[in-house]
Design a protein around this motif. Structure first.
Motif, PDB file in Angstrom:
ATOM      1  N   LYS A  64     -12.382 -42.865  98.205  1.00 16.50           N
ATOM      2  CA  LYS A  64     -13.789 -42.937  97.809  1.00 16.50           C
ATOM      3  C   LYS A  64     -13.890 -43.215  96.306  1.00 16.50           C
ATOM      4  N   ALA A  65     -15.029 -43.755  95.901  1.00 19.24           N
ATOM      5  CA  ALA A  65     -15.279 -44.012  94.481  1.00 19.24           C
ATOM      6  C   ALA A  65     -16.661 -43.492  94.112  1.00 19.24           C
ATOM      7  N   TYR A  66     -16.766 -42.957  92.885  1.00 21.25           N
ATOM      8  CA  TYR A  66     -18.018 -42.333  92.445  1.00 21.25           C
ATOM      9  C   TYR A  66     -18.318 -42.699  90.999  1.00 21.25           C
ATOM     10  N   PRO A 109      -1.538 -37.325  91.558  1.00 24.80           N
ATOM     11  CA  PRO A 109      -1.606 -36.173  92.464  1.00 24.80           C
ATOM     12  C   PRO A 109      -1.915 -34.901  91.680  1.00 24.80           C
ATOM     13  N   ILE A 110      -2.918 -34.156  92.091  1.00 24.24           N
ATOM     14  CA  ILE A 110      -3.282 -32.900  91.435  1.00 24.24           C
ATOM     15  C   ILE A 110      -3.570 -31.841  92.490  1.00 24.24           C
ATOM     16  N   ARG A 111      -3.595 -30.585  92.066  1.00 23.72           N
ATOM     17  CA  ARG A 111      -3.995 -29.474  92.924  1.00 23.72           C
ATOM     18  C   ARG A 111      -5.411 -29.080  92.540  1.00 23.72           C
ATOM     19  N   VAL A 145      -5.531 -36.769  95.358  1.00 22.50           N
ATOM     20  CA  VAL A 145      -5.012 -37.815  94.464  1.00 22.50           C
ATOM     21  C   VAL A 145      -6.180 -38.478  93.735  1.00 22.50           C
ATOM     22  N   VAL A 146      -6.109 -38.485  92.419  1.00 20.90           N
ATOM     23  CA  VAL A 146      -7.089 -39.204  91.596  1.00 20.90           C
ATOM     24  C   VAL A 146      -6.426 -40.505  91.155  1.00 20.90           C
ATOM     25  N   HIS A 147      -6.874 -41.603  91.732  1.00 16.10           N
ATOM     26  CA  HIS A 147      -6.234 -42.891  91.447  1.00 16.10           C
ATOM     27  C   HIS A 147      -6.590 -43.406  90.049  1.00 16.10           C
ATOM     28  N   THR A 148      -7.883 -43.384  89.717  1.00 17.12           N
ATOM     29  CA  THR A 148      -8.315 -43.851  88.396  1.00 17.12           C
ATOM     30  C   THR A 148      -9.484 -43.009  87.897  1.00 17.12           C
ATOM     31  N   LEU A 149      -9.522 -42.806  86.583  1.00 16.58           N
ATOM     32  CA  LEU A 149     -10.635 -42.160  85.897  1.00 16.58           C
ATOM     33  C   LEU A 149     -11.012 -43.042  84.724  1.00 16.58           C
ATOM     34  N   ALA A 150     -12.299 -43.299  84.567  1.00 19.32           N
ATOM     35  CA  ALA A 150     -12.730 -44.174  83.472  1.00 19.32           C
ATOM     36  C   ALA A 150     -13.964 -43.587  82.798  1.00 19.32           C
ATOM     37  N   SER A 166      -8.788 -39.856  96.417  1.00 25.14           N
ATOM     38  CA  SER A 166      -8.521 -39.683  97.835  1.00 25.14           C
ATOM     39  C   SER A 166      -9.628 -38.866  98.485  1.00 25.14           C
ATOM     40  N   SER A 167      -9.681 -38.935  99.803  1.00 24.76           N
ATOM     41  CA  SER A 167     -10.613 -38.105 100.551  1.00 24.76           C
ATOM     42  C   SER A 167     -10.298 -36.636 100.297  1.00 24.76           C
ATOM     43  N   GLY A 168     -11.340 -35.813 100.238  1.00 24.24           N
ATOM     44  CA  GLY A 168     -11.130 -34.389 100.019  1.00 24.24           C
ATOM     45  C   GLY A 168     -11.208 -33.970  98.568  1.00 24.24           C
TER      46      GLY A 168
END
Length: 302
Positions: A64-66, A109-111, A145-150, A166-168
């Motif tokens: 997903k993207a936000y 990948p993060i918790r 998983v956070v793929h990208t942050l801008a 990622s989902s969740g």
């Protein structure tokens, strides 16, 4: 009315309210959504109508993207503008570089600990209901998983950013954690979903626009995405009319007669002679010479 409908959810409505509105307006018997949006959030809601509810599972785990806005200085119990203020802290001066450095800590990948006010369930009861009753439950941290942050803009106390994840992943939690890393507290004040499970907000209908089209053409729901197209990311195989009939009667399918050359154990689209989706199948892991049915569409008119 079997297919995928993309709605741009307005602020102030729950996902369930949008589903109910579409269901009543078009007299649908079956409808569901692939991923909840909080009432304060706006953006892409993926609705599965009619027989498309049988394939909704293939969209639930998609990325997903936000676009989001974090407001520094105040924390709330819900981590969004609908909650009660629980904490206040000074707002530090931050630079774009400092924020980007913090973003790097939350990339990959993060918790993440899910918020107490969420739709996750504890012993069958949604967490938000328990929290409203004064019995908040904290679920254990889980991997996302956070793929990208801008970074989009800084106009303190607000920081606008975009995220692909990622989902969740809970963006409310992510925003609150950002604020803590800046030495203050904060909560999410705006959230807009722009992508979900491979679908884009650019193809979504405004809810009022959708209802207006319903008033103009009551018997037809506009802009439905066919199920075959919606599942484009799955491999496909074409079958003849005899095999199509066999599928509709739920008979056993062997690898030899349908897909002898592809050692694929995931879901596979089955298309009839007219390229319509008739079923989703997968190899039986216990007996790879045969297939199991994931979903069968009633008459192949997907």
């Amino acid at each position: 009315m079997d297919g995928i409908l993309l709605i741009d959810k307005p602020r102030g409505l729950s996902s369930a309210a949008v589903v109910g509105c579409i269901k009543r307006t078009f007299g649908l018997k079956k409808i569901g959504h692939a991923g909840t949006l909080d009432p304060f959030a706006t953006g892409l809601l993926v609705l599965c109508l009619g027989r498309a509810t049988r394939i909704s599972r293939y969209f639930l785990g998609g990325d997903k993207a936000y676009e989001a806005t974090l407001r520094l200085g105040f924390a709330t119990d819900t981590l969004d503008p609908e909650g009660a203020i629980t904490e206040q802290a000074p707002i530090p001066q931050v630079t774009p570089k400092a924020i980007r450095d913090i973003f790097k800590q939350f990339s990959g990948p993060i918790r993440q600990i899910p918020p107490a006010y969420s739709a996750l369930k504890h012993n069958g009861v949604p967490l938000y209901r328990l929290a409203r009753q004064g019995n908040p439950v904290q679920k254990p941290a889980r991997s996302v998983v956070v793929h990208t942050l801008a970074l989009q803009d800084i106009a303190l106390p607000d920081i606008r950013f975009s995220v692909h994840c990622s989902s969740g992943t809970y963006i409310r939690t992510l925003a609150a954690d950002f604020a803590r890393s800046m030495g203050t507290v904060g909560h999410l004040v705006e959230l807009r979903r722009t992508e979900c499970c491979g679908f884009s907000i650019h193809k979504a209908l405004n809810l009022e626009e959708c209802l207006e089209k319903a008033r103009q053409t009551p018997a037809m729901l506009p802009d439905l995405i066919p199920m075959t197209e919606a599942l484009h990311f799955l491999p496909g195989v074409r079958v003849n009319n005899a095999l199509t009939e066999k599928i509709f009667h739920g008979k056993v399918l062997s690898t030899a007669e349908i897909l002898p050359s592809v050692p694929h154990f995931g879901p596979v689209r089955v298309l009839n002679a007219e390229s319509r989706l008739v079923a989703v199948i997968r190899r039986n892991e216990d007996d790879p010479d045969f297939f199991c049915y994931d979903a069968v569409l009633a008459d192949g008119t997907a």
